[in-house]
Design an enzyme around this catalytic site. Structure first.
Site, PDB file in Angstrom:
ATOM      1  CE  LYS A 199      -1.632   2.997   2.592  1.00  0.00           C
ATOM      2  NZ  LYS A 199      -1.920   4.251   1.841  1.00  0.00           N
ATOM      3  CD  GLU A 273      13.130   4.778   8.213  1.00  0.00           C
ATOM      4  OE1 GLU A 273      13.051   5.786   8.964  1.00  0.00           O
ATOM      5  OE2 GLU A 273      13.148   4.849   6.988  1.00  0.00           O
ATOM      6  CB  CYS A 307      13.208   9.484   7.602  1.00  0.00           C
ATOM      7  SG  CYS A 307      14.203   8.260   6.733  1.00  0.00           S
ATOM      8  CD  GLU A 404      10.464  13.591  10.649  1.00  0.00           C
ATOM      9  OE1 GLU A 404      11.399  13.042  10.062  1.00  0.00           O
ATOM     10  OE2 GLU A 404       9.435  12.975  11.016  1.00  0.00           O
TER      11      GLU A 404
END
Length: 500
Positions: A199, A273, A307, A404
């Site tokens: 997905k 992750e 990331c 973030e």
């Protein structure tokens, strides 16, 4: 606005692909899907709709998972000799390489990133990774053990382990490196003998759609690699499906935590992750030019939508002022433009919503007393652009220093001692990556063990390799991608004890 003369013109087959009616790939064929809801897919450089995809519902997910489960139970993939699975996965890599320009253009049109990144990182690096993982298919081993079982006097035993594929893998990939990270998930799962339901992010699904077609062409049997498109509800239906044995997810920490909570109820295996608020430490001996180039590579690569991006820069006070000046000048001079313009250094971010999120972070930083010394706004042009931004005077308690942003924004903070630098770098709930910039070998060896991150680069940042494990400490996730043990999290270890 005039088009740059060297702007890439999309290939005819790219235009044809975008104009296709995209469905769901289930049991080796395309289906319209049970859901009648569709999602618009945009070109971030213009804001225009370039395709639509199915917003799959729970019944669609059930169809895909049951197809994968039936294929797994029938052994149409796992029962093949490992060398045959390896051969087909190597052919898969060849097909990605042969279709590289088409895939790169689709990636840039859908995600917004530079065509240079799509060509040389996302698509250019994919075949090497795929071949590395394909090679592990024939390297799966168990162990034998001497045991001291005393329950039956004089008994003799042979004890060993075998590694077996875990079953159906639900693979949820993010929007920043859609095809590349999708491959990080499906390749080790397939190499281990699992079946997969992929997905992709609803924002950037297009290269994944093309990818599963290439997988079928490579000889991956029907039902072994399936694809459903859709939003968070689609992802939740995949996570919650009782026939899914493992979820591998890359994305935000908040979503990763939600998956972990759901997975705990049935001990679903997970690899997560997640986010990073990654530090880069520049010691006083780091040459300014090298340091600034490193800061740009670490903080602004793919428009900061990485990331592992180095969004927190800690600079020795002796070089702080010239560093901030040089970085601000360099950032202000970066060319802004669409991803299909190879000369553009800053491209649009992925969506209008994400652009607003980044601008809200900037506004909050100003309100909290931080100073914006470069960028901080959105240029007046079509598309989802944010100017590259440098923030100073941002205390470690501010939101801009802790959350973030995932955009072209860095904070720069001075430090007076190396202990101070390490304390600041480690002052985060996350611990995905970090970098240290110095020419002093002694300090390198002393400081790298003290940095709490899954990867520490020295005099570089954002560099990965299939043979080097990648993953995070703390809230940056669970598990590791890459390396010779890549298949481990897609397999169960079974002990076998034979009395004779």
């Amino acid at each position: 606005m005039a088009t740059a003369p060297d702007t890439v013109t999309p290939l005819d087959d790219v235009s044809a692909f975008l104009g296709s009616e995209h469905g769901l790939f289930i049991d080796g064929d395309w289906r319209a899907g049970r859901s009648t809801d569709r999602i618009n897919v945009f070109n971030p450089a213009t804001g225009e709709t370039i395709a639509t995809v199915v917003n799959a519902n729970a019944q669609d997910v059930d169809d895909a998972v049951r197809s994968a489960h039936a294929a797994f139970e029938a052994g149409v993939w796992s029962a093949l000799p490992p060398a045959e699975r390896e051969r087909r996965l190597l052919k898969f890599a060849d097909l990605v390489e042969q279709n590289a320009e088409q895939l790169a253009q689709i990636e840039t049109l859908n995600q917004g990133k530079s065509i240079n990144i799509s060509r040389y990182v996302d698509i250019g690096g994919a075949p090497s990774y795929m071949r590395y993982i394909a090679g592990l298919t024939t390297k799966v081993t168990g162990e034998t053990f001497d045991v001291s079982i005393a329950a039956i006097p004089g008994g003799r035993y042979n004890a060993s382990t075998r590694r077996e594929p875990i079953g159906v893998v639900g693979a949820i990939s993010p929007w920043n490196f859609p095809m590349m990270i999708g491959l990080w998930k499906i390749m080790p799962a397939l190499a281990a003998g699992c079946t997969v339901v992929l997905k992709p992010s609803e924002i950037t699904p297009l290269t994944s759609i093309r990818l599963v077609e290439l997988g079928k062409e490579a000889g991956i049997p029907d039902g072994v690699l399936n694809l459903v498109t859709g939003d968070g509800k689609t992802g939740k239906a995949l996570v919650d499906h009782p026939l899914v044995s493992k979820i591998t997810f890359t994305g935000s920490t908040a979503t990763g935590k939600a998956i972990a909570r759901s997975a705990a109820d049935r001990m679903l295996r997970t690899s997560l992750e997640l986010g990073g608020k990654n530090p880069a430490i520049f010691l006083a001996d780091a040459p300014i030019e090298m340091a600034v180039q490193g800061a740009i590579l670490g903080g602004f690569f793919n428009n900061g939508q990485v990331c592992a991006a180095s969004s927190r820069l800690y600079v020795a006070r002796a070089i702080y002022e010239p560093f901030v000046k040089a970085l601000s000048e360099a950032v202000n001079g970066m060319a802004i433009g669409p991803g299909l313009d190879p000369a553009a250094q800053i491209n649009p971010v992925v969506s209008a919503a994400h652009r607003q999120k980044i601008l809200d972070h900037v506004s909050q930083a100003r309100h909290d007393g931080a100073r914006i010394v470069a960028g901080g706004d959105s240029p007046d042009r079509p598309g989802f652009y944010v100017r590259p931004t440098v923030v100073v005077d941002a205390g470690s308690e501010l939101a801009i220093s802790r959350q973030e942003v995932f955009g072209p924004l860095v904070t720069v903070t001075p430090f007076d001692s190396e202990d101070d630098a390490i304390r600041l770098a480690n002052d985060s709930d996350m611990g995905l990556a970090a970098s240290l910039w110095t020419n002093n070998l002694k300090k390198t060896m002393e400081l790298t063990p003290r940095i709490k991150a899954g990867t520490v680069w020295v005099n570089c940042h954002n560099l990965i390799d299939p043979n080097m494990p990648f993953g995070g400490f703390k809230e940056s996730g669970i598990g590791r991608d890459f390396g010779v043990r890549s298949l481990d999290s897609y397999m169960e270890v079974k002990s076998v004890c034979i009395a004779y």
